[in-house]
Scaffold this motif. Structure first.
Motif, PDB file in Angstrom:
ATOM      1  N   LEU A 103       8.120 -11.777  28.824  1.00 14.40           N
ATOM      2  CA  LEU A 103       8.702 -12.087  27.455  1.00 14.40           C
ATOM      3  C   LEU A 103       8.306 -13.380  26.926  1.00 14.40           C
ATOM      4  O   LEU A 103       8.261 -14.721  27.853  1.00 14.40           O
ATOM      5  CB  LEU A 103      10.009 -12.489  28.527  1.00 14.40           C
ATOM      6  CG  LEU A 103      10.934 -10.969  29.047  1.00 14.40           C
ATOM      7  CD1 LEU A 103      11.974 -10.754  30.361  1.00 14.40           C
ATOM      8  CD2 LEU A 103      11.111  -9.666  27.593  1.00 14.40           C
ATOM      9  N   GLN A 104       9.456 -14.056  26.302  1.00 19.32           N
ATOM     10  CA  GLN A 104       8.350 -15.325  25.678  1.00 19.32           C
ATOM     11  C   GLN A 104       9.802 -15.513  24.731  1.00 19.32           C
ATOM     12  O   GLN A 104      10.120 -15.278  23.471  1.00 19.32           O
ATOM     13  CB  GLN A 104       7.338 -15.360  24.697  1.00 19.32           C
ATOM     14  CG  GLN A 104       7.485 -16.522  23.607  1.00 19.32           C
ATOM     15  CD  GLN A 104       6.346 -16.671  24.561  1.00 19.32           C
ATOM     16  OE1 GLN A 104       5.468 -16.389  25.338  1.00 19.32           O
ATOM     17  NE2 GLN A 104       6.142 -18.327  24.803  1.00 19.32           N
ATOM     18  N   ALA A 105      10.662 -16.058  25.285  1.00 22.62           N
ATOM     19  CA  ALA A 105      11.818 -17.757  25.425  1.00 22.62           C
ATOM     20  C   ALA A 105      11.201 -18.466  24.674  1.00 22.62           C
ATOM     21  O   ALA A 105      10.667 -19.096  24.261  1.00 22.62           O
ATOM     22  CB  ALA A 105      12.746 -18.011  26.242  1.00 22.62           C
ATOM     23  N   SER A 106      12.440 -18.621  23.102  1.00 23.02           N
ATOM     24  CA  SER A 106      11.745 -19.366  21.638  1.00 23.02           C
ATOM     25  C   SER A 106      13.030 -19.633  21.236  1.00 23.02           C
ATOM     26  O   SER A 106      14.632 -18.654  21.409  1.00 23.02           O
ATOM     27  CB  SER A 106      10.477 -18.822  21.101  1.00 23.02           C
ATOM     28  OG  SER A 106      11.141 -17.736  20.564  1.00 23.02           O
ATOM     29  N   GLY A 107      12.898 -21.412  20.362  1.00 20.30           N
ATOM     30  CA  GLY A 107      14.502 -21.444  19.716  1.00 20.30           C
ATOM     31  C   GLY A 107      14.725 -22.994  20.131  1.00 20.30           C
ATOM     32  O   GLY A 107      15.625 -23.193  19.103  1.00 20.30           O
ATOM     33  N   GLY A 108      14.053 -22.919  21.407  1.00 25.92           N
ATOM     34  CA  GLY A 108      15.340 -24.489  21.647  1.00 25.92           C
ATOM     35  C   GLY A 108      14.787 -25.982  20.973  1.00 25.92           C
ATOM     36  O   GLY A 108      14.065 -25.788  20.231  1.00 25.92           O
ATOM     37  N   GLY A 109      15.687 -27.053  21.265  1.00 29.73           N
ATOM     38  CA  GLY A 109      15.467 -27.686  20.733  1.00 29.73           C
ATOM     39  C   GLY A 109      16.599 -28.553  20.720  1.00 29.73           C
ATOM     40  O   GLY A 109      17.332 -28.273  22.107  1.00 29.73           O
ATOM     41  N   LEU A 110      16.580 -29.743  20.349  1.00 27.11           N
ATOM     42  CA  LEU A 110      16.965 -30.956  20.484  1.00 27.11           C
ATOM     43  C   LEU A 110      18.272 -31.208  19.307  1.00 27.11           C
ATOM     44  O   LEU A 110      18.344 -30.507  17.757  1.00 27.11           O
ATOM     45  CB  LEU A 110      16.604 -32.122  20.414  1.00 27.11           C
ATOM     46  CG  LEU A 110      18.001 -33.681  20.197  1.00 27.11           C
ATOM     47  CD1 LEU A 110      18.515 -33.352  21.483  1.00 27.11           C
ATOM     48  CD2 LEU A 110      17.068 -34.786  20.220  1.00 27.11           C
ATOM     49  N   VAL A 111      19.579 -30.801  19.341  1.00 23.40           N
ATOM     50  CA  VAL A 111      20.676 -30.637  18.374  1.00 23.40           C
ATOM     51  C   VAL A 111      22.437 -31.587  18.728  1.00 23.40           C
ATOM     52  O   VAL A 111      22.088 -31.727  20.252  1.00 23.40           O
ATOM     53  CB  VAL A 111      21.220 -29.168  18.738  1.00 23.40           C
ATOM     54  CG1 VAL A 111      21.751 -28.807  19.720  1.00 23.40           C
ATOM     55  CG2 VAL A 111      22.249 -28.485  17.522  1.00 23.40           C
ATOM     56  N   GLN A 112      23.213 -31.972  17.931  1.00 24.41           N
ATOM     57  CA  GLN A 112      24.384 -32.406  18.209  1.00 24.41           C
ATOM     58  C   GLN A 112      25.402 -31.736  18.728  1.00 24.41           C
ATOM     59  O   GLN A 112      25.520 -30.411  18.600  1.00 24.41           O
ATOM     60  CB  GLN A 112      24.487 -33.062  17.007  1.00 24.41           C
ATOM     61  CG  GLN A 112      23.706 -34.305  16.230  1.00 24.41           C
ATOM     62  CD  GLN A 112      24.007 -35.396  15.140  1.00 24.41           C
ATOM     63  OE1 GLN A 112      24.789 -34.970  14.699  1.00 24.41           O
ATOM     64  NE2 GLN A 112      23.324 -36.792  15.398  1.00 24.41           N
ATOM     65  N   ALA A 113      25.905 -32.571  19.186  1.00 25.22           N
ATOM     66  CA  ALA A 113      27.257 -31.786  19.986  1.00 25.22           C
ATOM     67  C   ALA A 113      27.569 -31.516  18.483  1.00 25.22           C
ATOM     68  O   ALA A 113      27.840 -32.047  17.943  1.00 25.22           O
ATOM     69  CB  ALA A 113      28.184 -32.772  20.808  1.00 25.22           C
ATOM     70  N   GLY A 114      28.571 -30.165  18.351  1.00 32.90           N
ATOM     71  CA  GLY A 114      29.145 -29.468  17.563  1.00 32.90           C
ATOM     72  C   GLY A 114      28.376 -28.501  16.715  1.00 32.90           C
ATOM     73  O   GLY A 114      28.720 -27.599  16.245  1.00 32.90           O
ATOM     74  N   GLY A 115      26.808 -28.070  17.390  1.00 34.10           N
ATOM     75  CA  GLY A 115      25.944 -27.516  16.995  1.00 34.10           C
ATOM     76  C   GLY A 115      25.358 -26.463  17.052  1.00 34.10           C
ATOM     77  O   GLY A 115      26.424 -25.887  17.182  1.00 34.10           O
ATOM     78  N   SER A 116      24.145 -25.433  16.788  1.00 35.67           N
ATOM     79  CA  SER A 116      24.343 -24.195  16.765  1.00 35.67           C
ATOM     80  C   SER A 116      22.426 -24.175  16.923  1.00 35.67           C
ATOM     81  O   SER A 116      21.982 -24.758  15.886  1.00 35.67           O
ATOM     82  CB  SER A 116      25.066 -22.948  15.965  1.00 35.67           C
ATOM     83  OG  SER A 116      26.308 -23.053  15.556  1.00 35.67           O
ATOM     84  N   LEU A 117      22.215 -23.070  18.087  1.00 35.81           N
ATOM     85  CA  LEU A 117      20.958 -22.967  17.730  1.00 35.81           C
ATOM     86  C   LEU A 117      21.237 -21.337  18.329  1.00 35.81           C
ATOM     87  O   LEU A 117      22.236 -20.406  18.253  1.00 35.81           O
ATOM     88  CB  LEU A 117      20.445 -23.524  19.340  1.00 35.81           C
ATOM     89  CG  LEU A 117      19.943 -25.290  19.009  1.00 35.81           C
ATOM     90  CD1 LEU A 117      19.669 -25.496  20.156  1.00 35.81           C
ATOM     91  CD2 LEU A 117      18.455 -24.597  18.286  1.00 35.81           C
ATOM     92  N   ARG A 118      20.108 -20.606  18.096  1.00 35.45           N
ATOM     93  CA  ARG A 118      19.233 -18.943  17.846  1.00 35.45           C
ATOM     94  C   ARG A 118      18.064 -18.871  19.176  1.00 35.45           C
ATOM     95  O   ARG A 118      16.833 -19.823  18.629  1.00 35.45           O
ATOM     96  CB  ARG A 118      19.649 -18.630  16.681  1.00 35.45           C
ATOM     97  CG  ARG A 118      19.502 -16.867  17.071  1.00 35.45           C
ATOM     98  CD  ARG A 118      19.299 -16.128  16.053  1.00 35.45           C
ATOM     99  NE  ARG A 118      18.217 -15.488  14.803  1.00 35.45           N
ATOM    100  CZ  ARG A 118      17.813 -14.671  14.255  1.00 35.45           C
ATOM    101  NH1 ARG A 118      19.006 -13.378  14.729  1.00 35.45           N
ATOM    102  NH2 ARG A 118      17.051 -14.794  14.436  1.00 35.45           N
ATOM    103  N   LEU A 119      18.428 -18.621  20.136  1.00 38.17           N
ATOM    104  CA  LEU A 119      17.331 -18.273  21.178  1.00 38.17           C
ATOM    105  C   LEU A 119      16.984 -16.942  20.511  1.00 38.17           C
ATOM    106  O   LEU A 119      17.745 -16.291  20.250  1.00 38.17           O
ATOM    107  CB  LEU A 119      17.767 -19.061  22.510  1.00 38.17           C
ATOM    108  CG  LEU A 119      18.760 -19.997  22.723  1.00 38.17           C
ATOM    109  CD1 LEU A 119      18.476 -20.102  24.145  1.00 38.17           C
ATOM    110  CD2 LEU A 119      17.652 -20.833  22.152  1.00 38.17           C
ATOM    111  N   SER A 120      15.706 -16.924  20.792  1.00 41.86           N
ATOM    112  CA  SER A 120      14.859 -16.024  20.484  1.00 41.86           C
ATOM    113  C   SER A 120      14.073 -15.257  22.025  1.00 41.86           C
ATOM    114  O   SER A 120      13.356 -15.833  22.532  1.00 41.86           O
ATOM    115  CB  SER A 120      13.952 -15.295  19.241  1.00 41.86           C
ATOM    116  OG  SER A 120      15.099 -15.497  18.245  1.00 41.86           O
ATOM    117  N   CYS A 121      14.243 -14.002  22.412  1.00 47.59           N
ATOM    118  CA  CYS A 121      12.873 -13.522  23.264  1.00 47.59           C
ATOM    119  C   CYS A 121      12.320 -12.645  23.368  1.00 47.59           C
ATOM    120  O   CYS A 121      13.039 -11.634  23.014  1.00 47.59           O
ATOM    121  CB  CYS A 121      14.730 -13.335  24.820  1.00 47.59           C
ATOM    122  SG  CYS A 121      13.613 -12.301  26.146  1.00 47.59           S
TER     123      CYS A 121
END
Length: 125
Positions: A3-21
């Motif tokens: 299982l390979q997780a990705s999509g993390g990073g640095l984001v400001q409060a209130g922002g969005s991210l989508r992680l993938s597995c």
């Protein structure tokens, strides 16, 4: 099995991210999937789970509707959409899979057979 997780990073409060597995080496479409996170000095915490078909989803009590789990069995990928991120969401996020998780114990990390390596999410204030 991987299982390979990705999509993390640095984001400001209130922002969005989508992680993938991304899954390989096993029949992904037969497995239930979950996302956990672990912040420094804290226990691993259940975020969300989804059954093999995608029909049923489950969420941790602390999320208050900000996160959405989904999956695409044709692509062998599960996702965690995270909105309105807060500094307290800063953690390493892990995906995990189980042949069939027990809904009474799906929030326990010991329910899962396979784990990804984790992806770091950092939310700045």
């Amino acid at each position: 099995v991987q299982l390979q997780a990705s999509g993390g990073g640095l984001v400001q409060a209130g922002g969005s991210l989508r992680l993938s597995c991304a899954a390989s080496g096993f029949t992904f479409s037969s497995y239930d999937v979950a996302w956990f996170r672990q912040a420094p000095g804290k226990d691993r915490e259940f975020m969300a789970g989804i059954t093999w078909s995608g029909r049923n989803t489950y969420y941790g009590d602390s999320l208050k509707g900000r996160f959405t789990i989904s999956r695409d069995n044709a692509k062998k990928v599960a996702y965690l959409q995270m909105n309105n991120l807060k500094p307290d969401d800063t953690a390493v996020y892990y995906c995990a899979s189980a042949l069939r998780f027990n809904t009474a114990t799906l929030k326990s990390q010991y329910e899962y057979d396979y784990w990804g390596q984790g992806t770091l999410v950092t939310v700045s204030s």
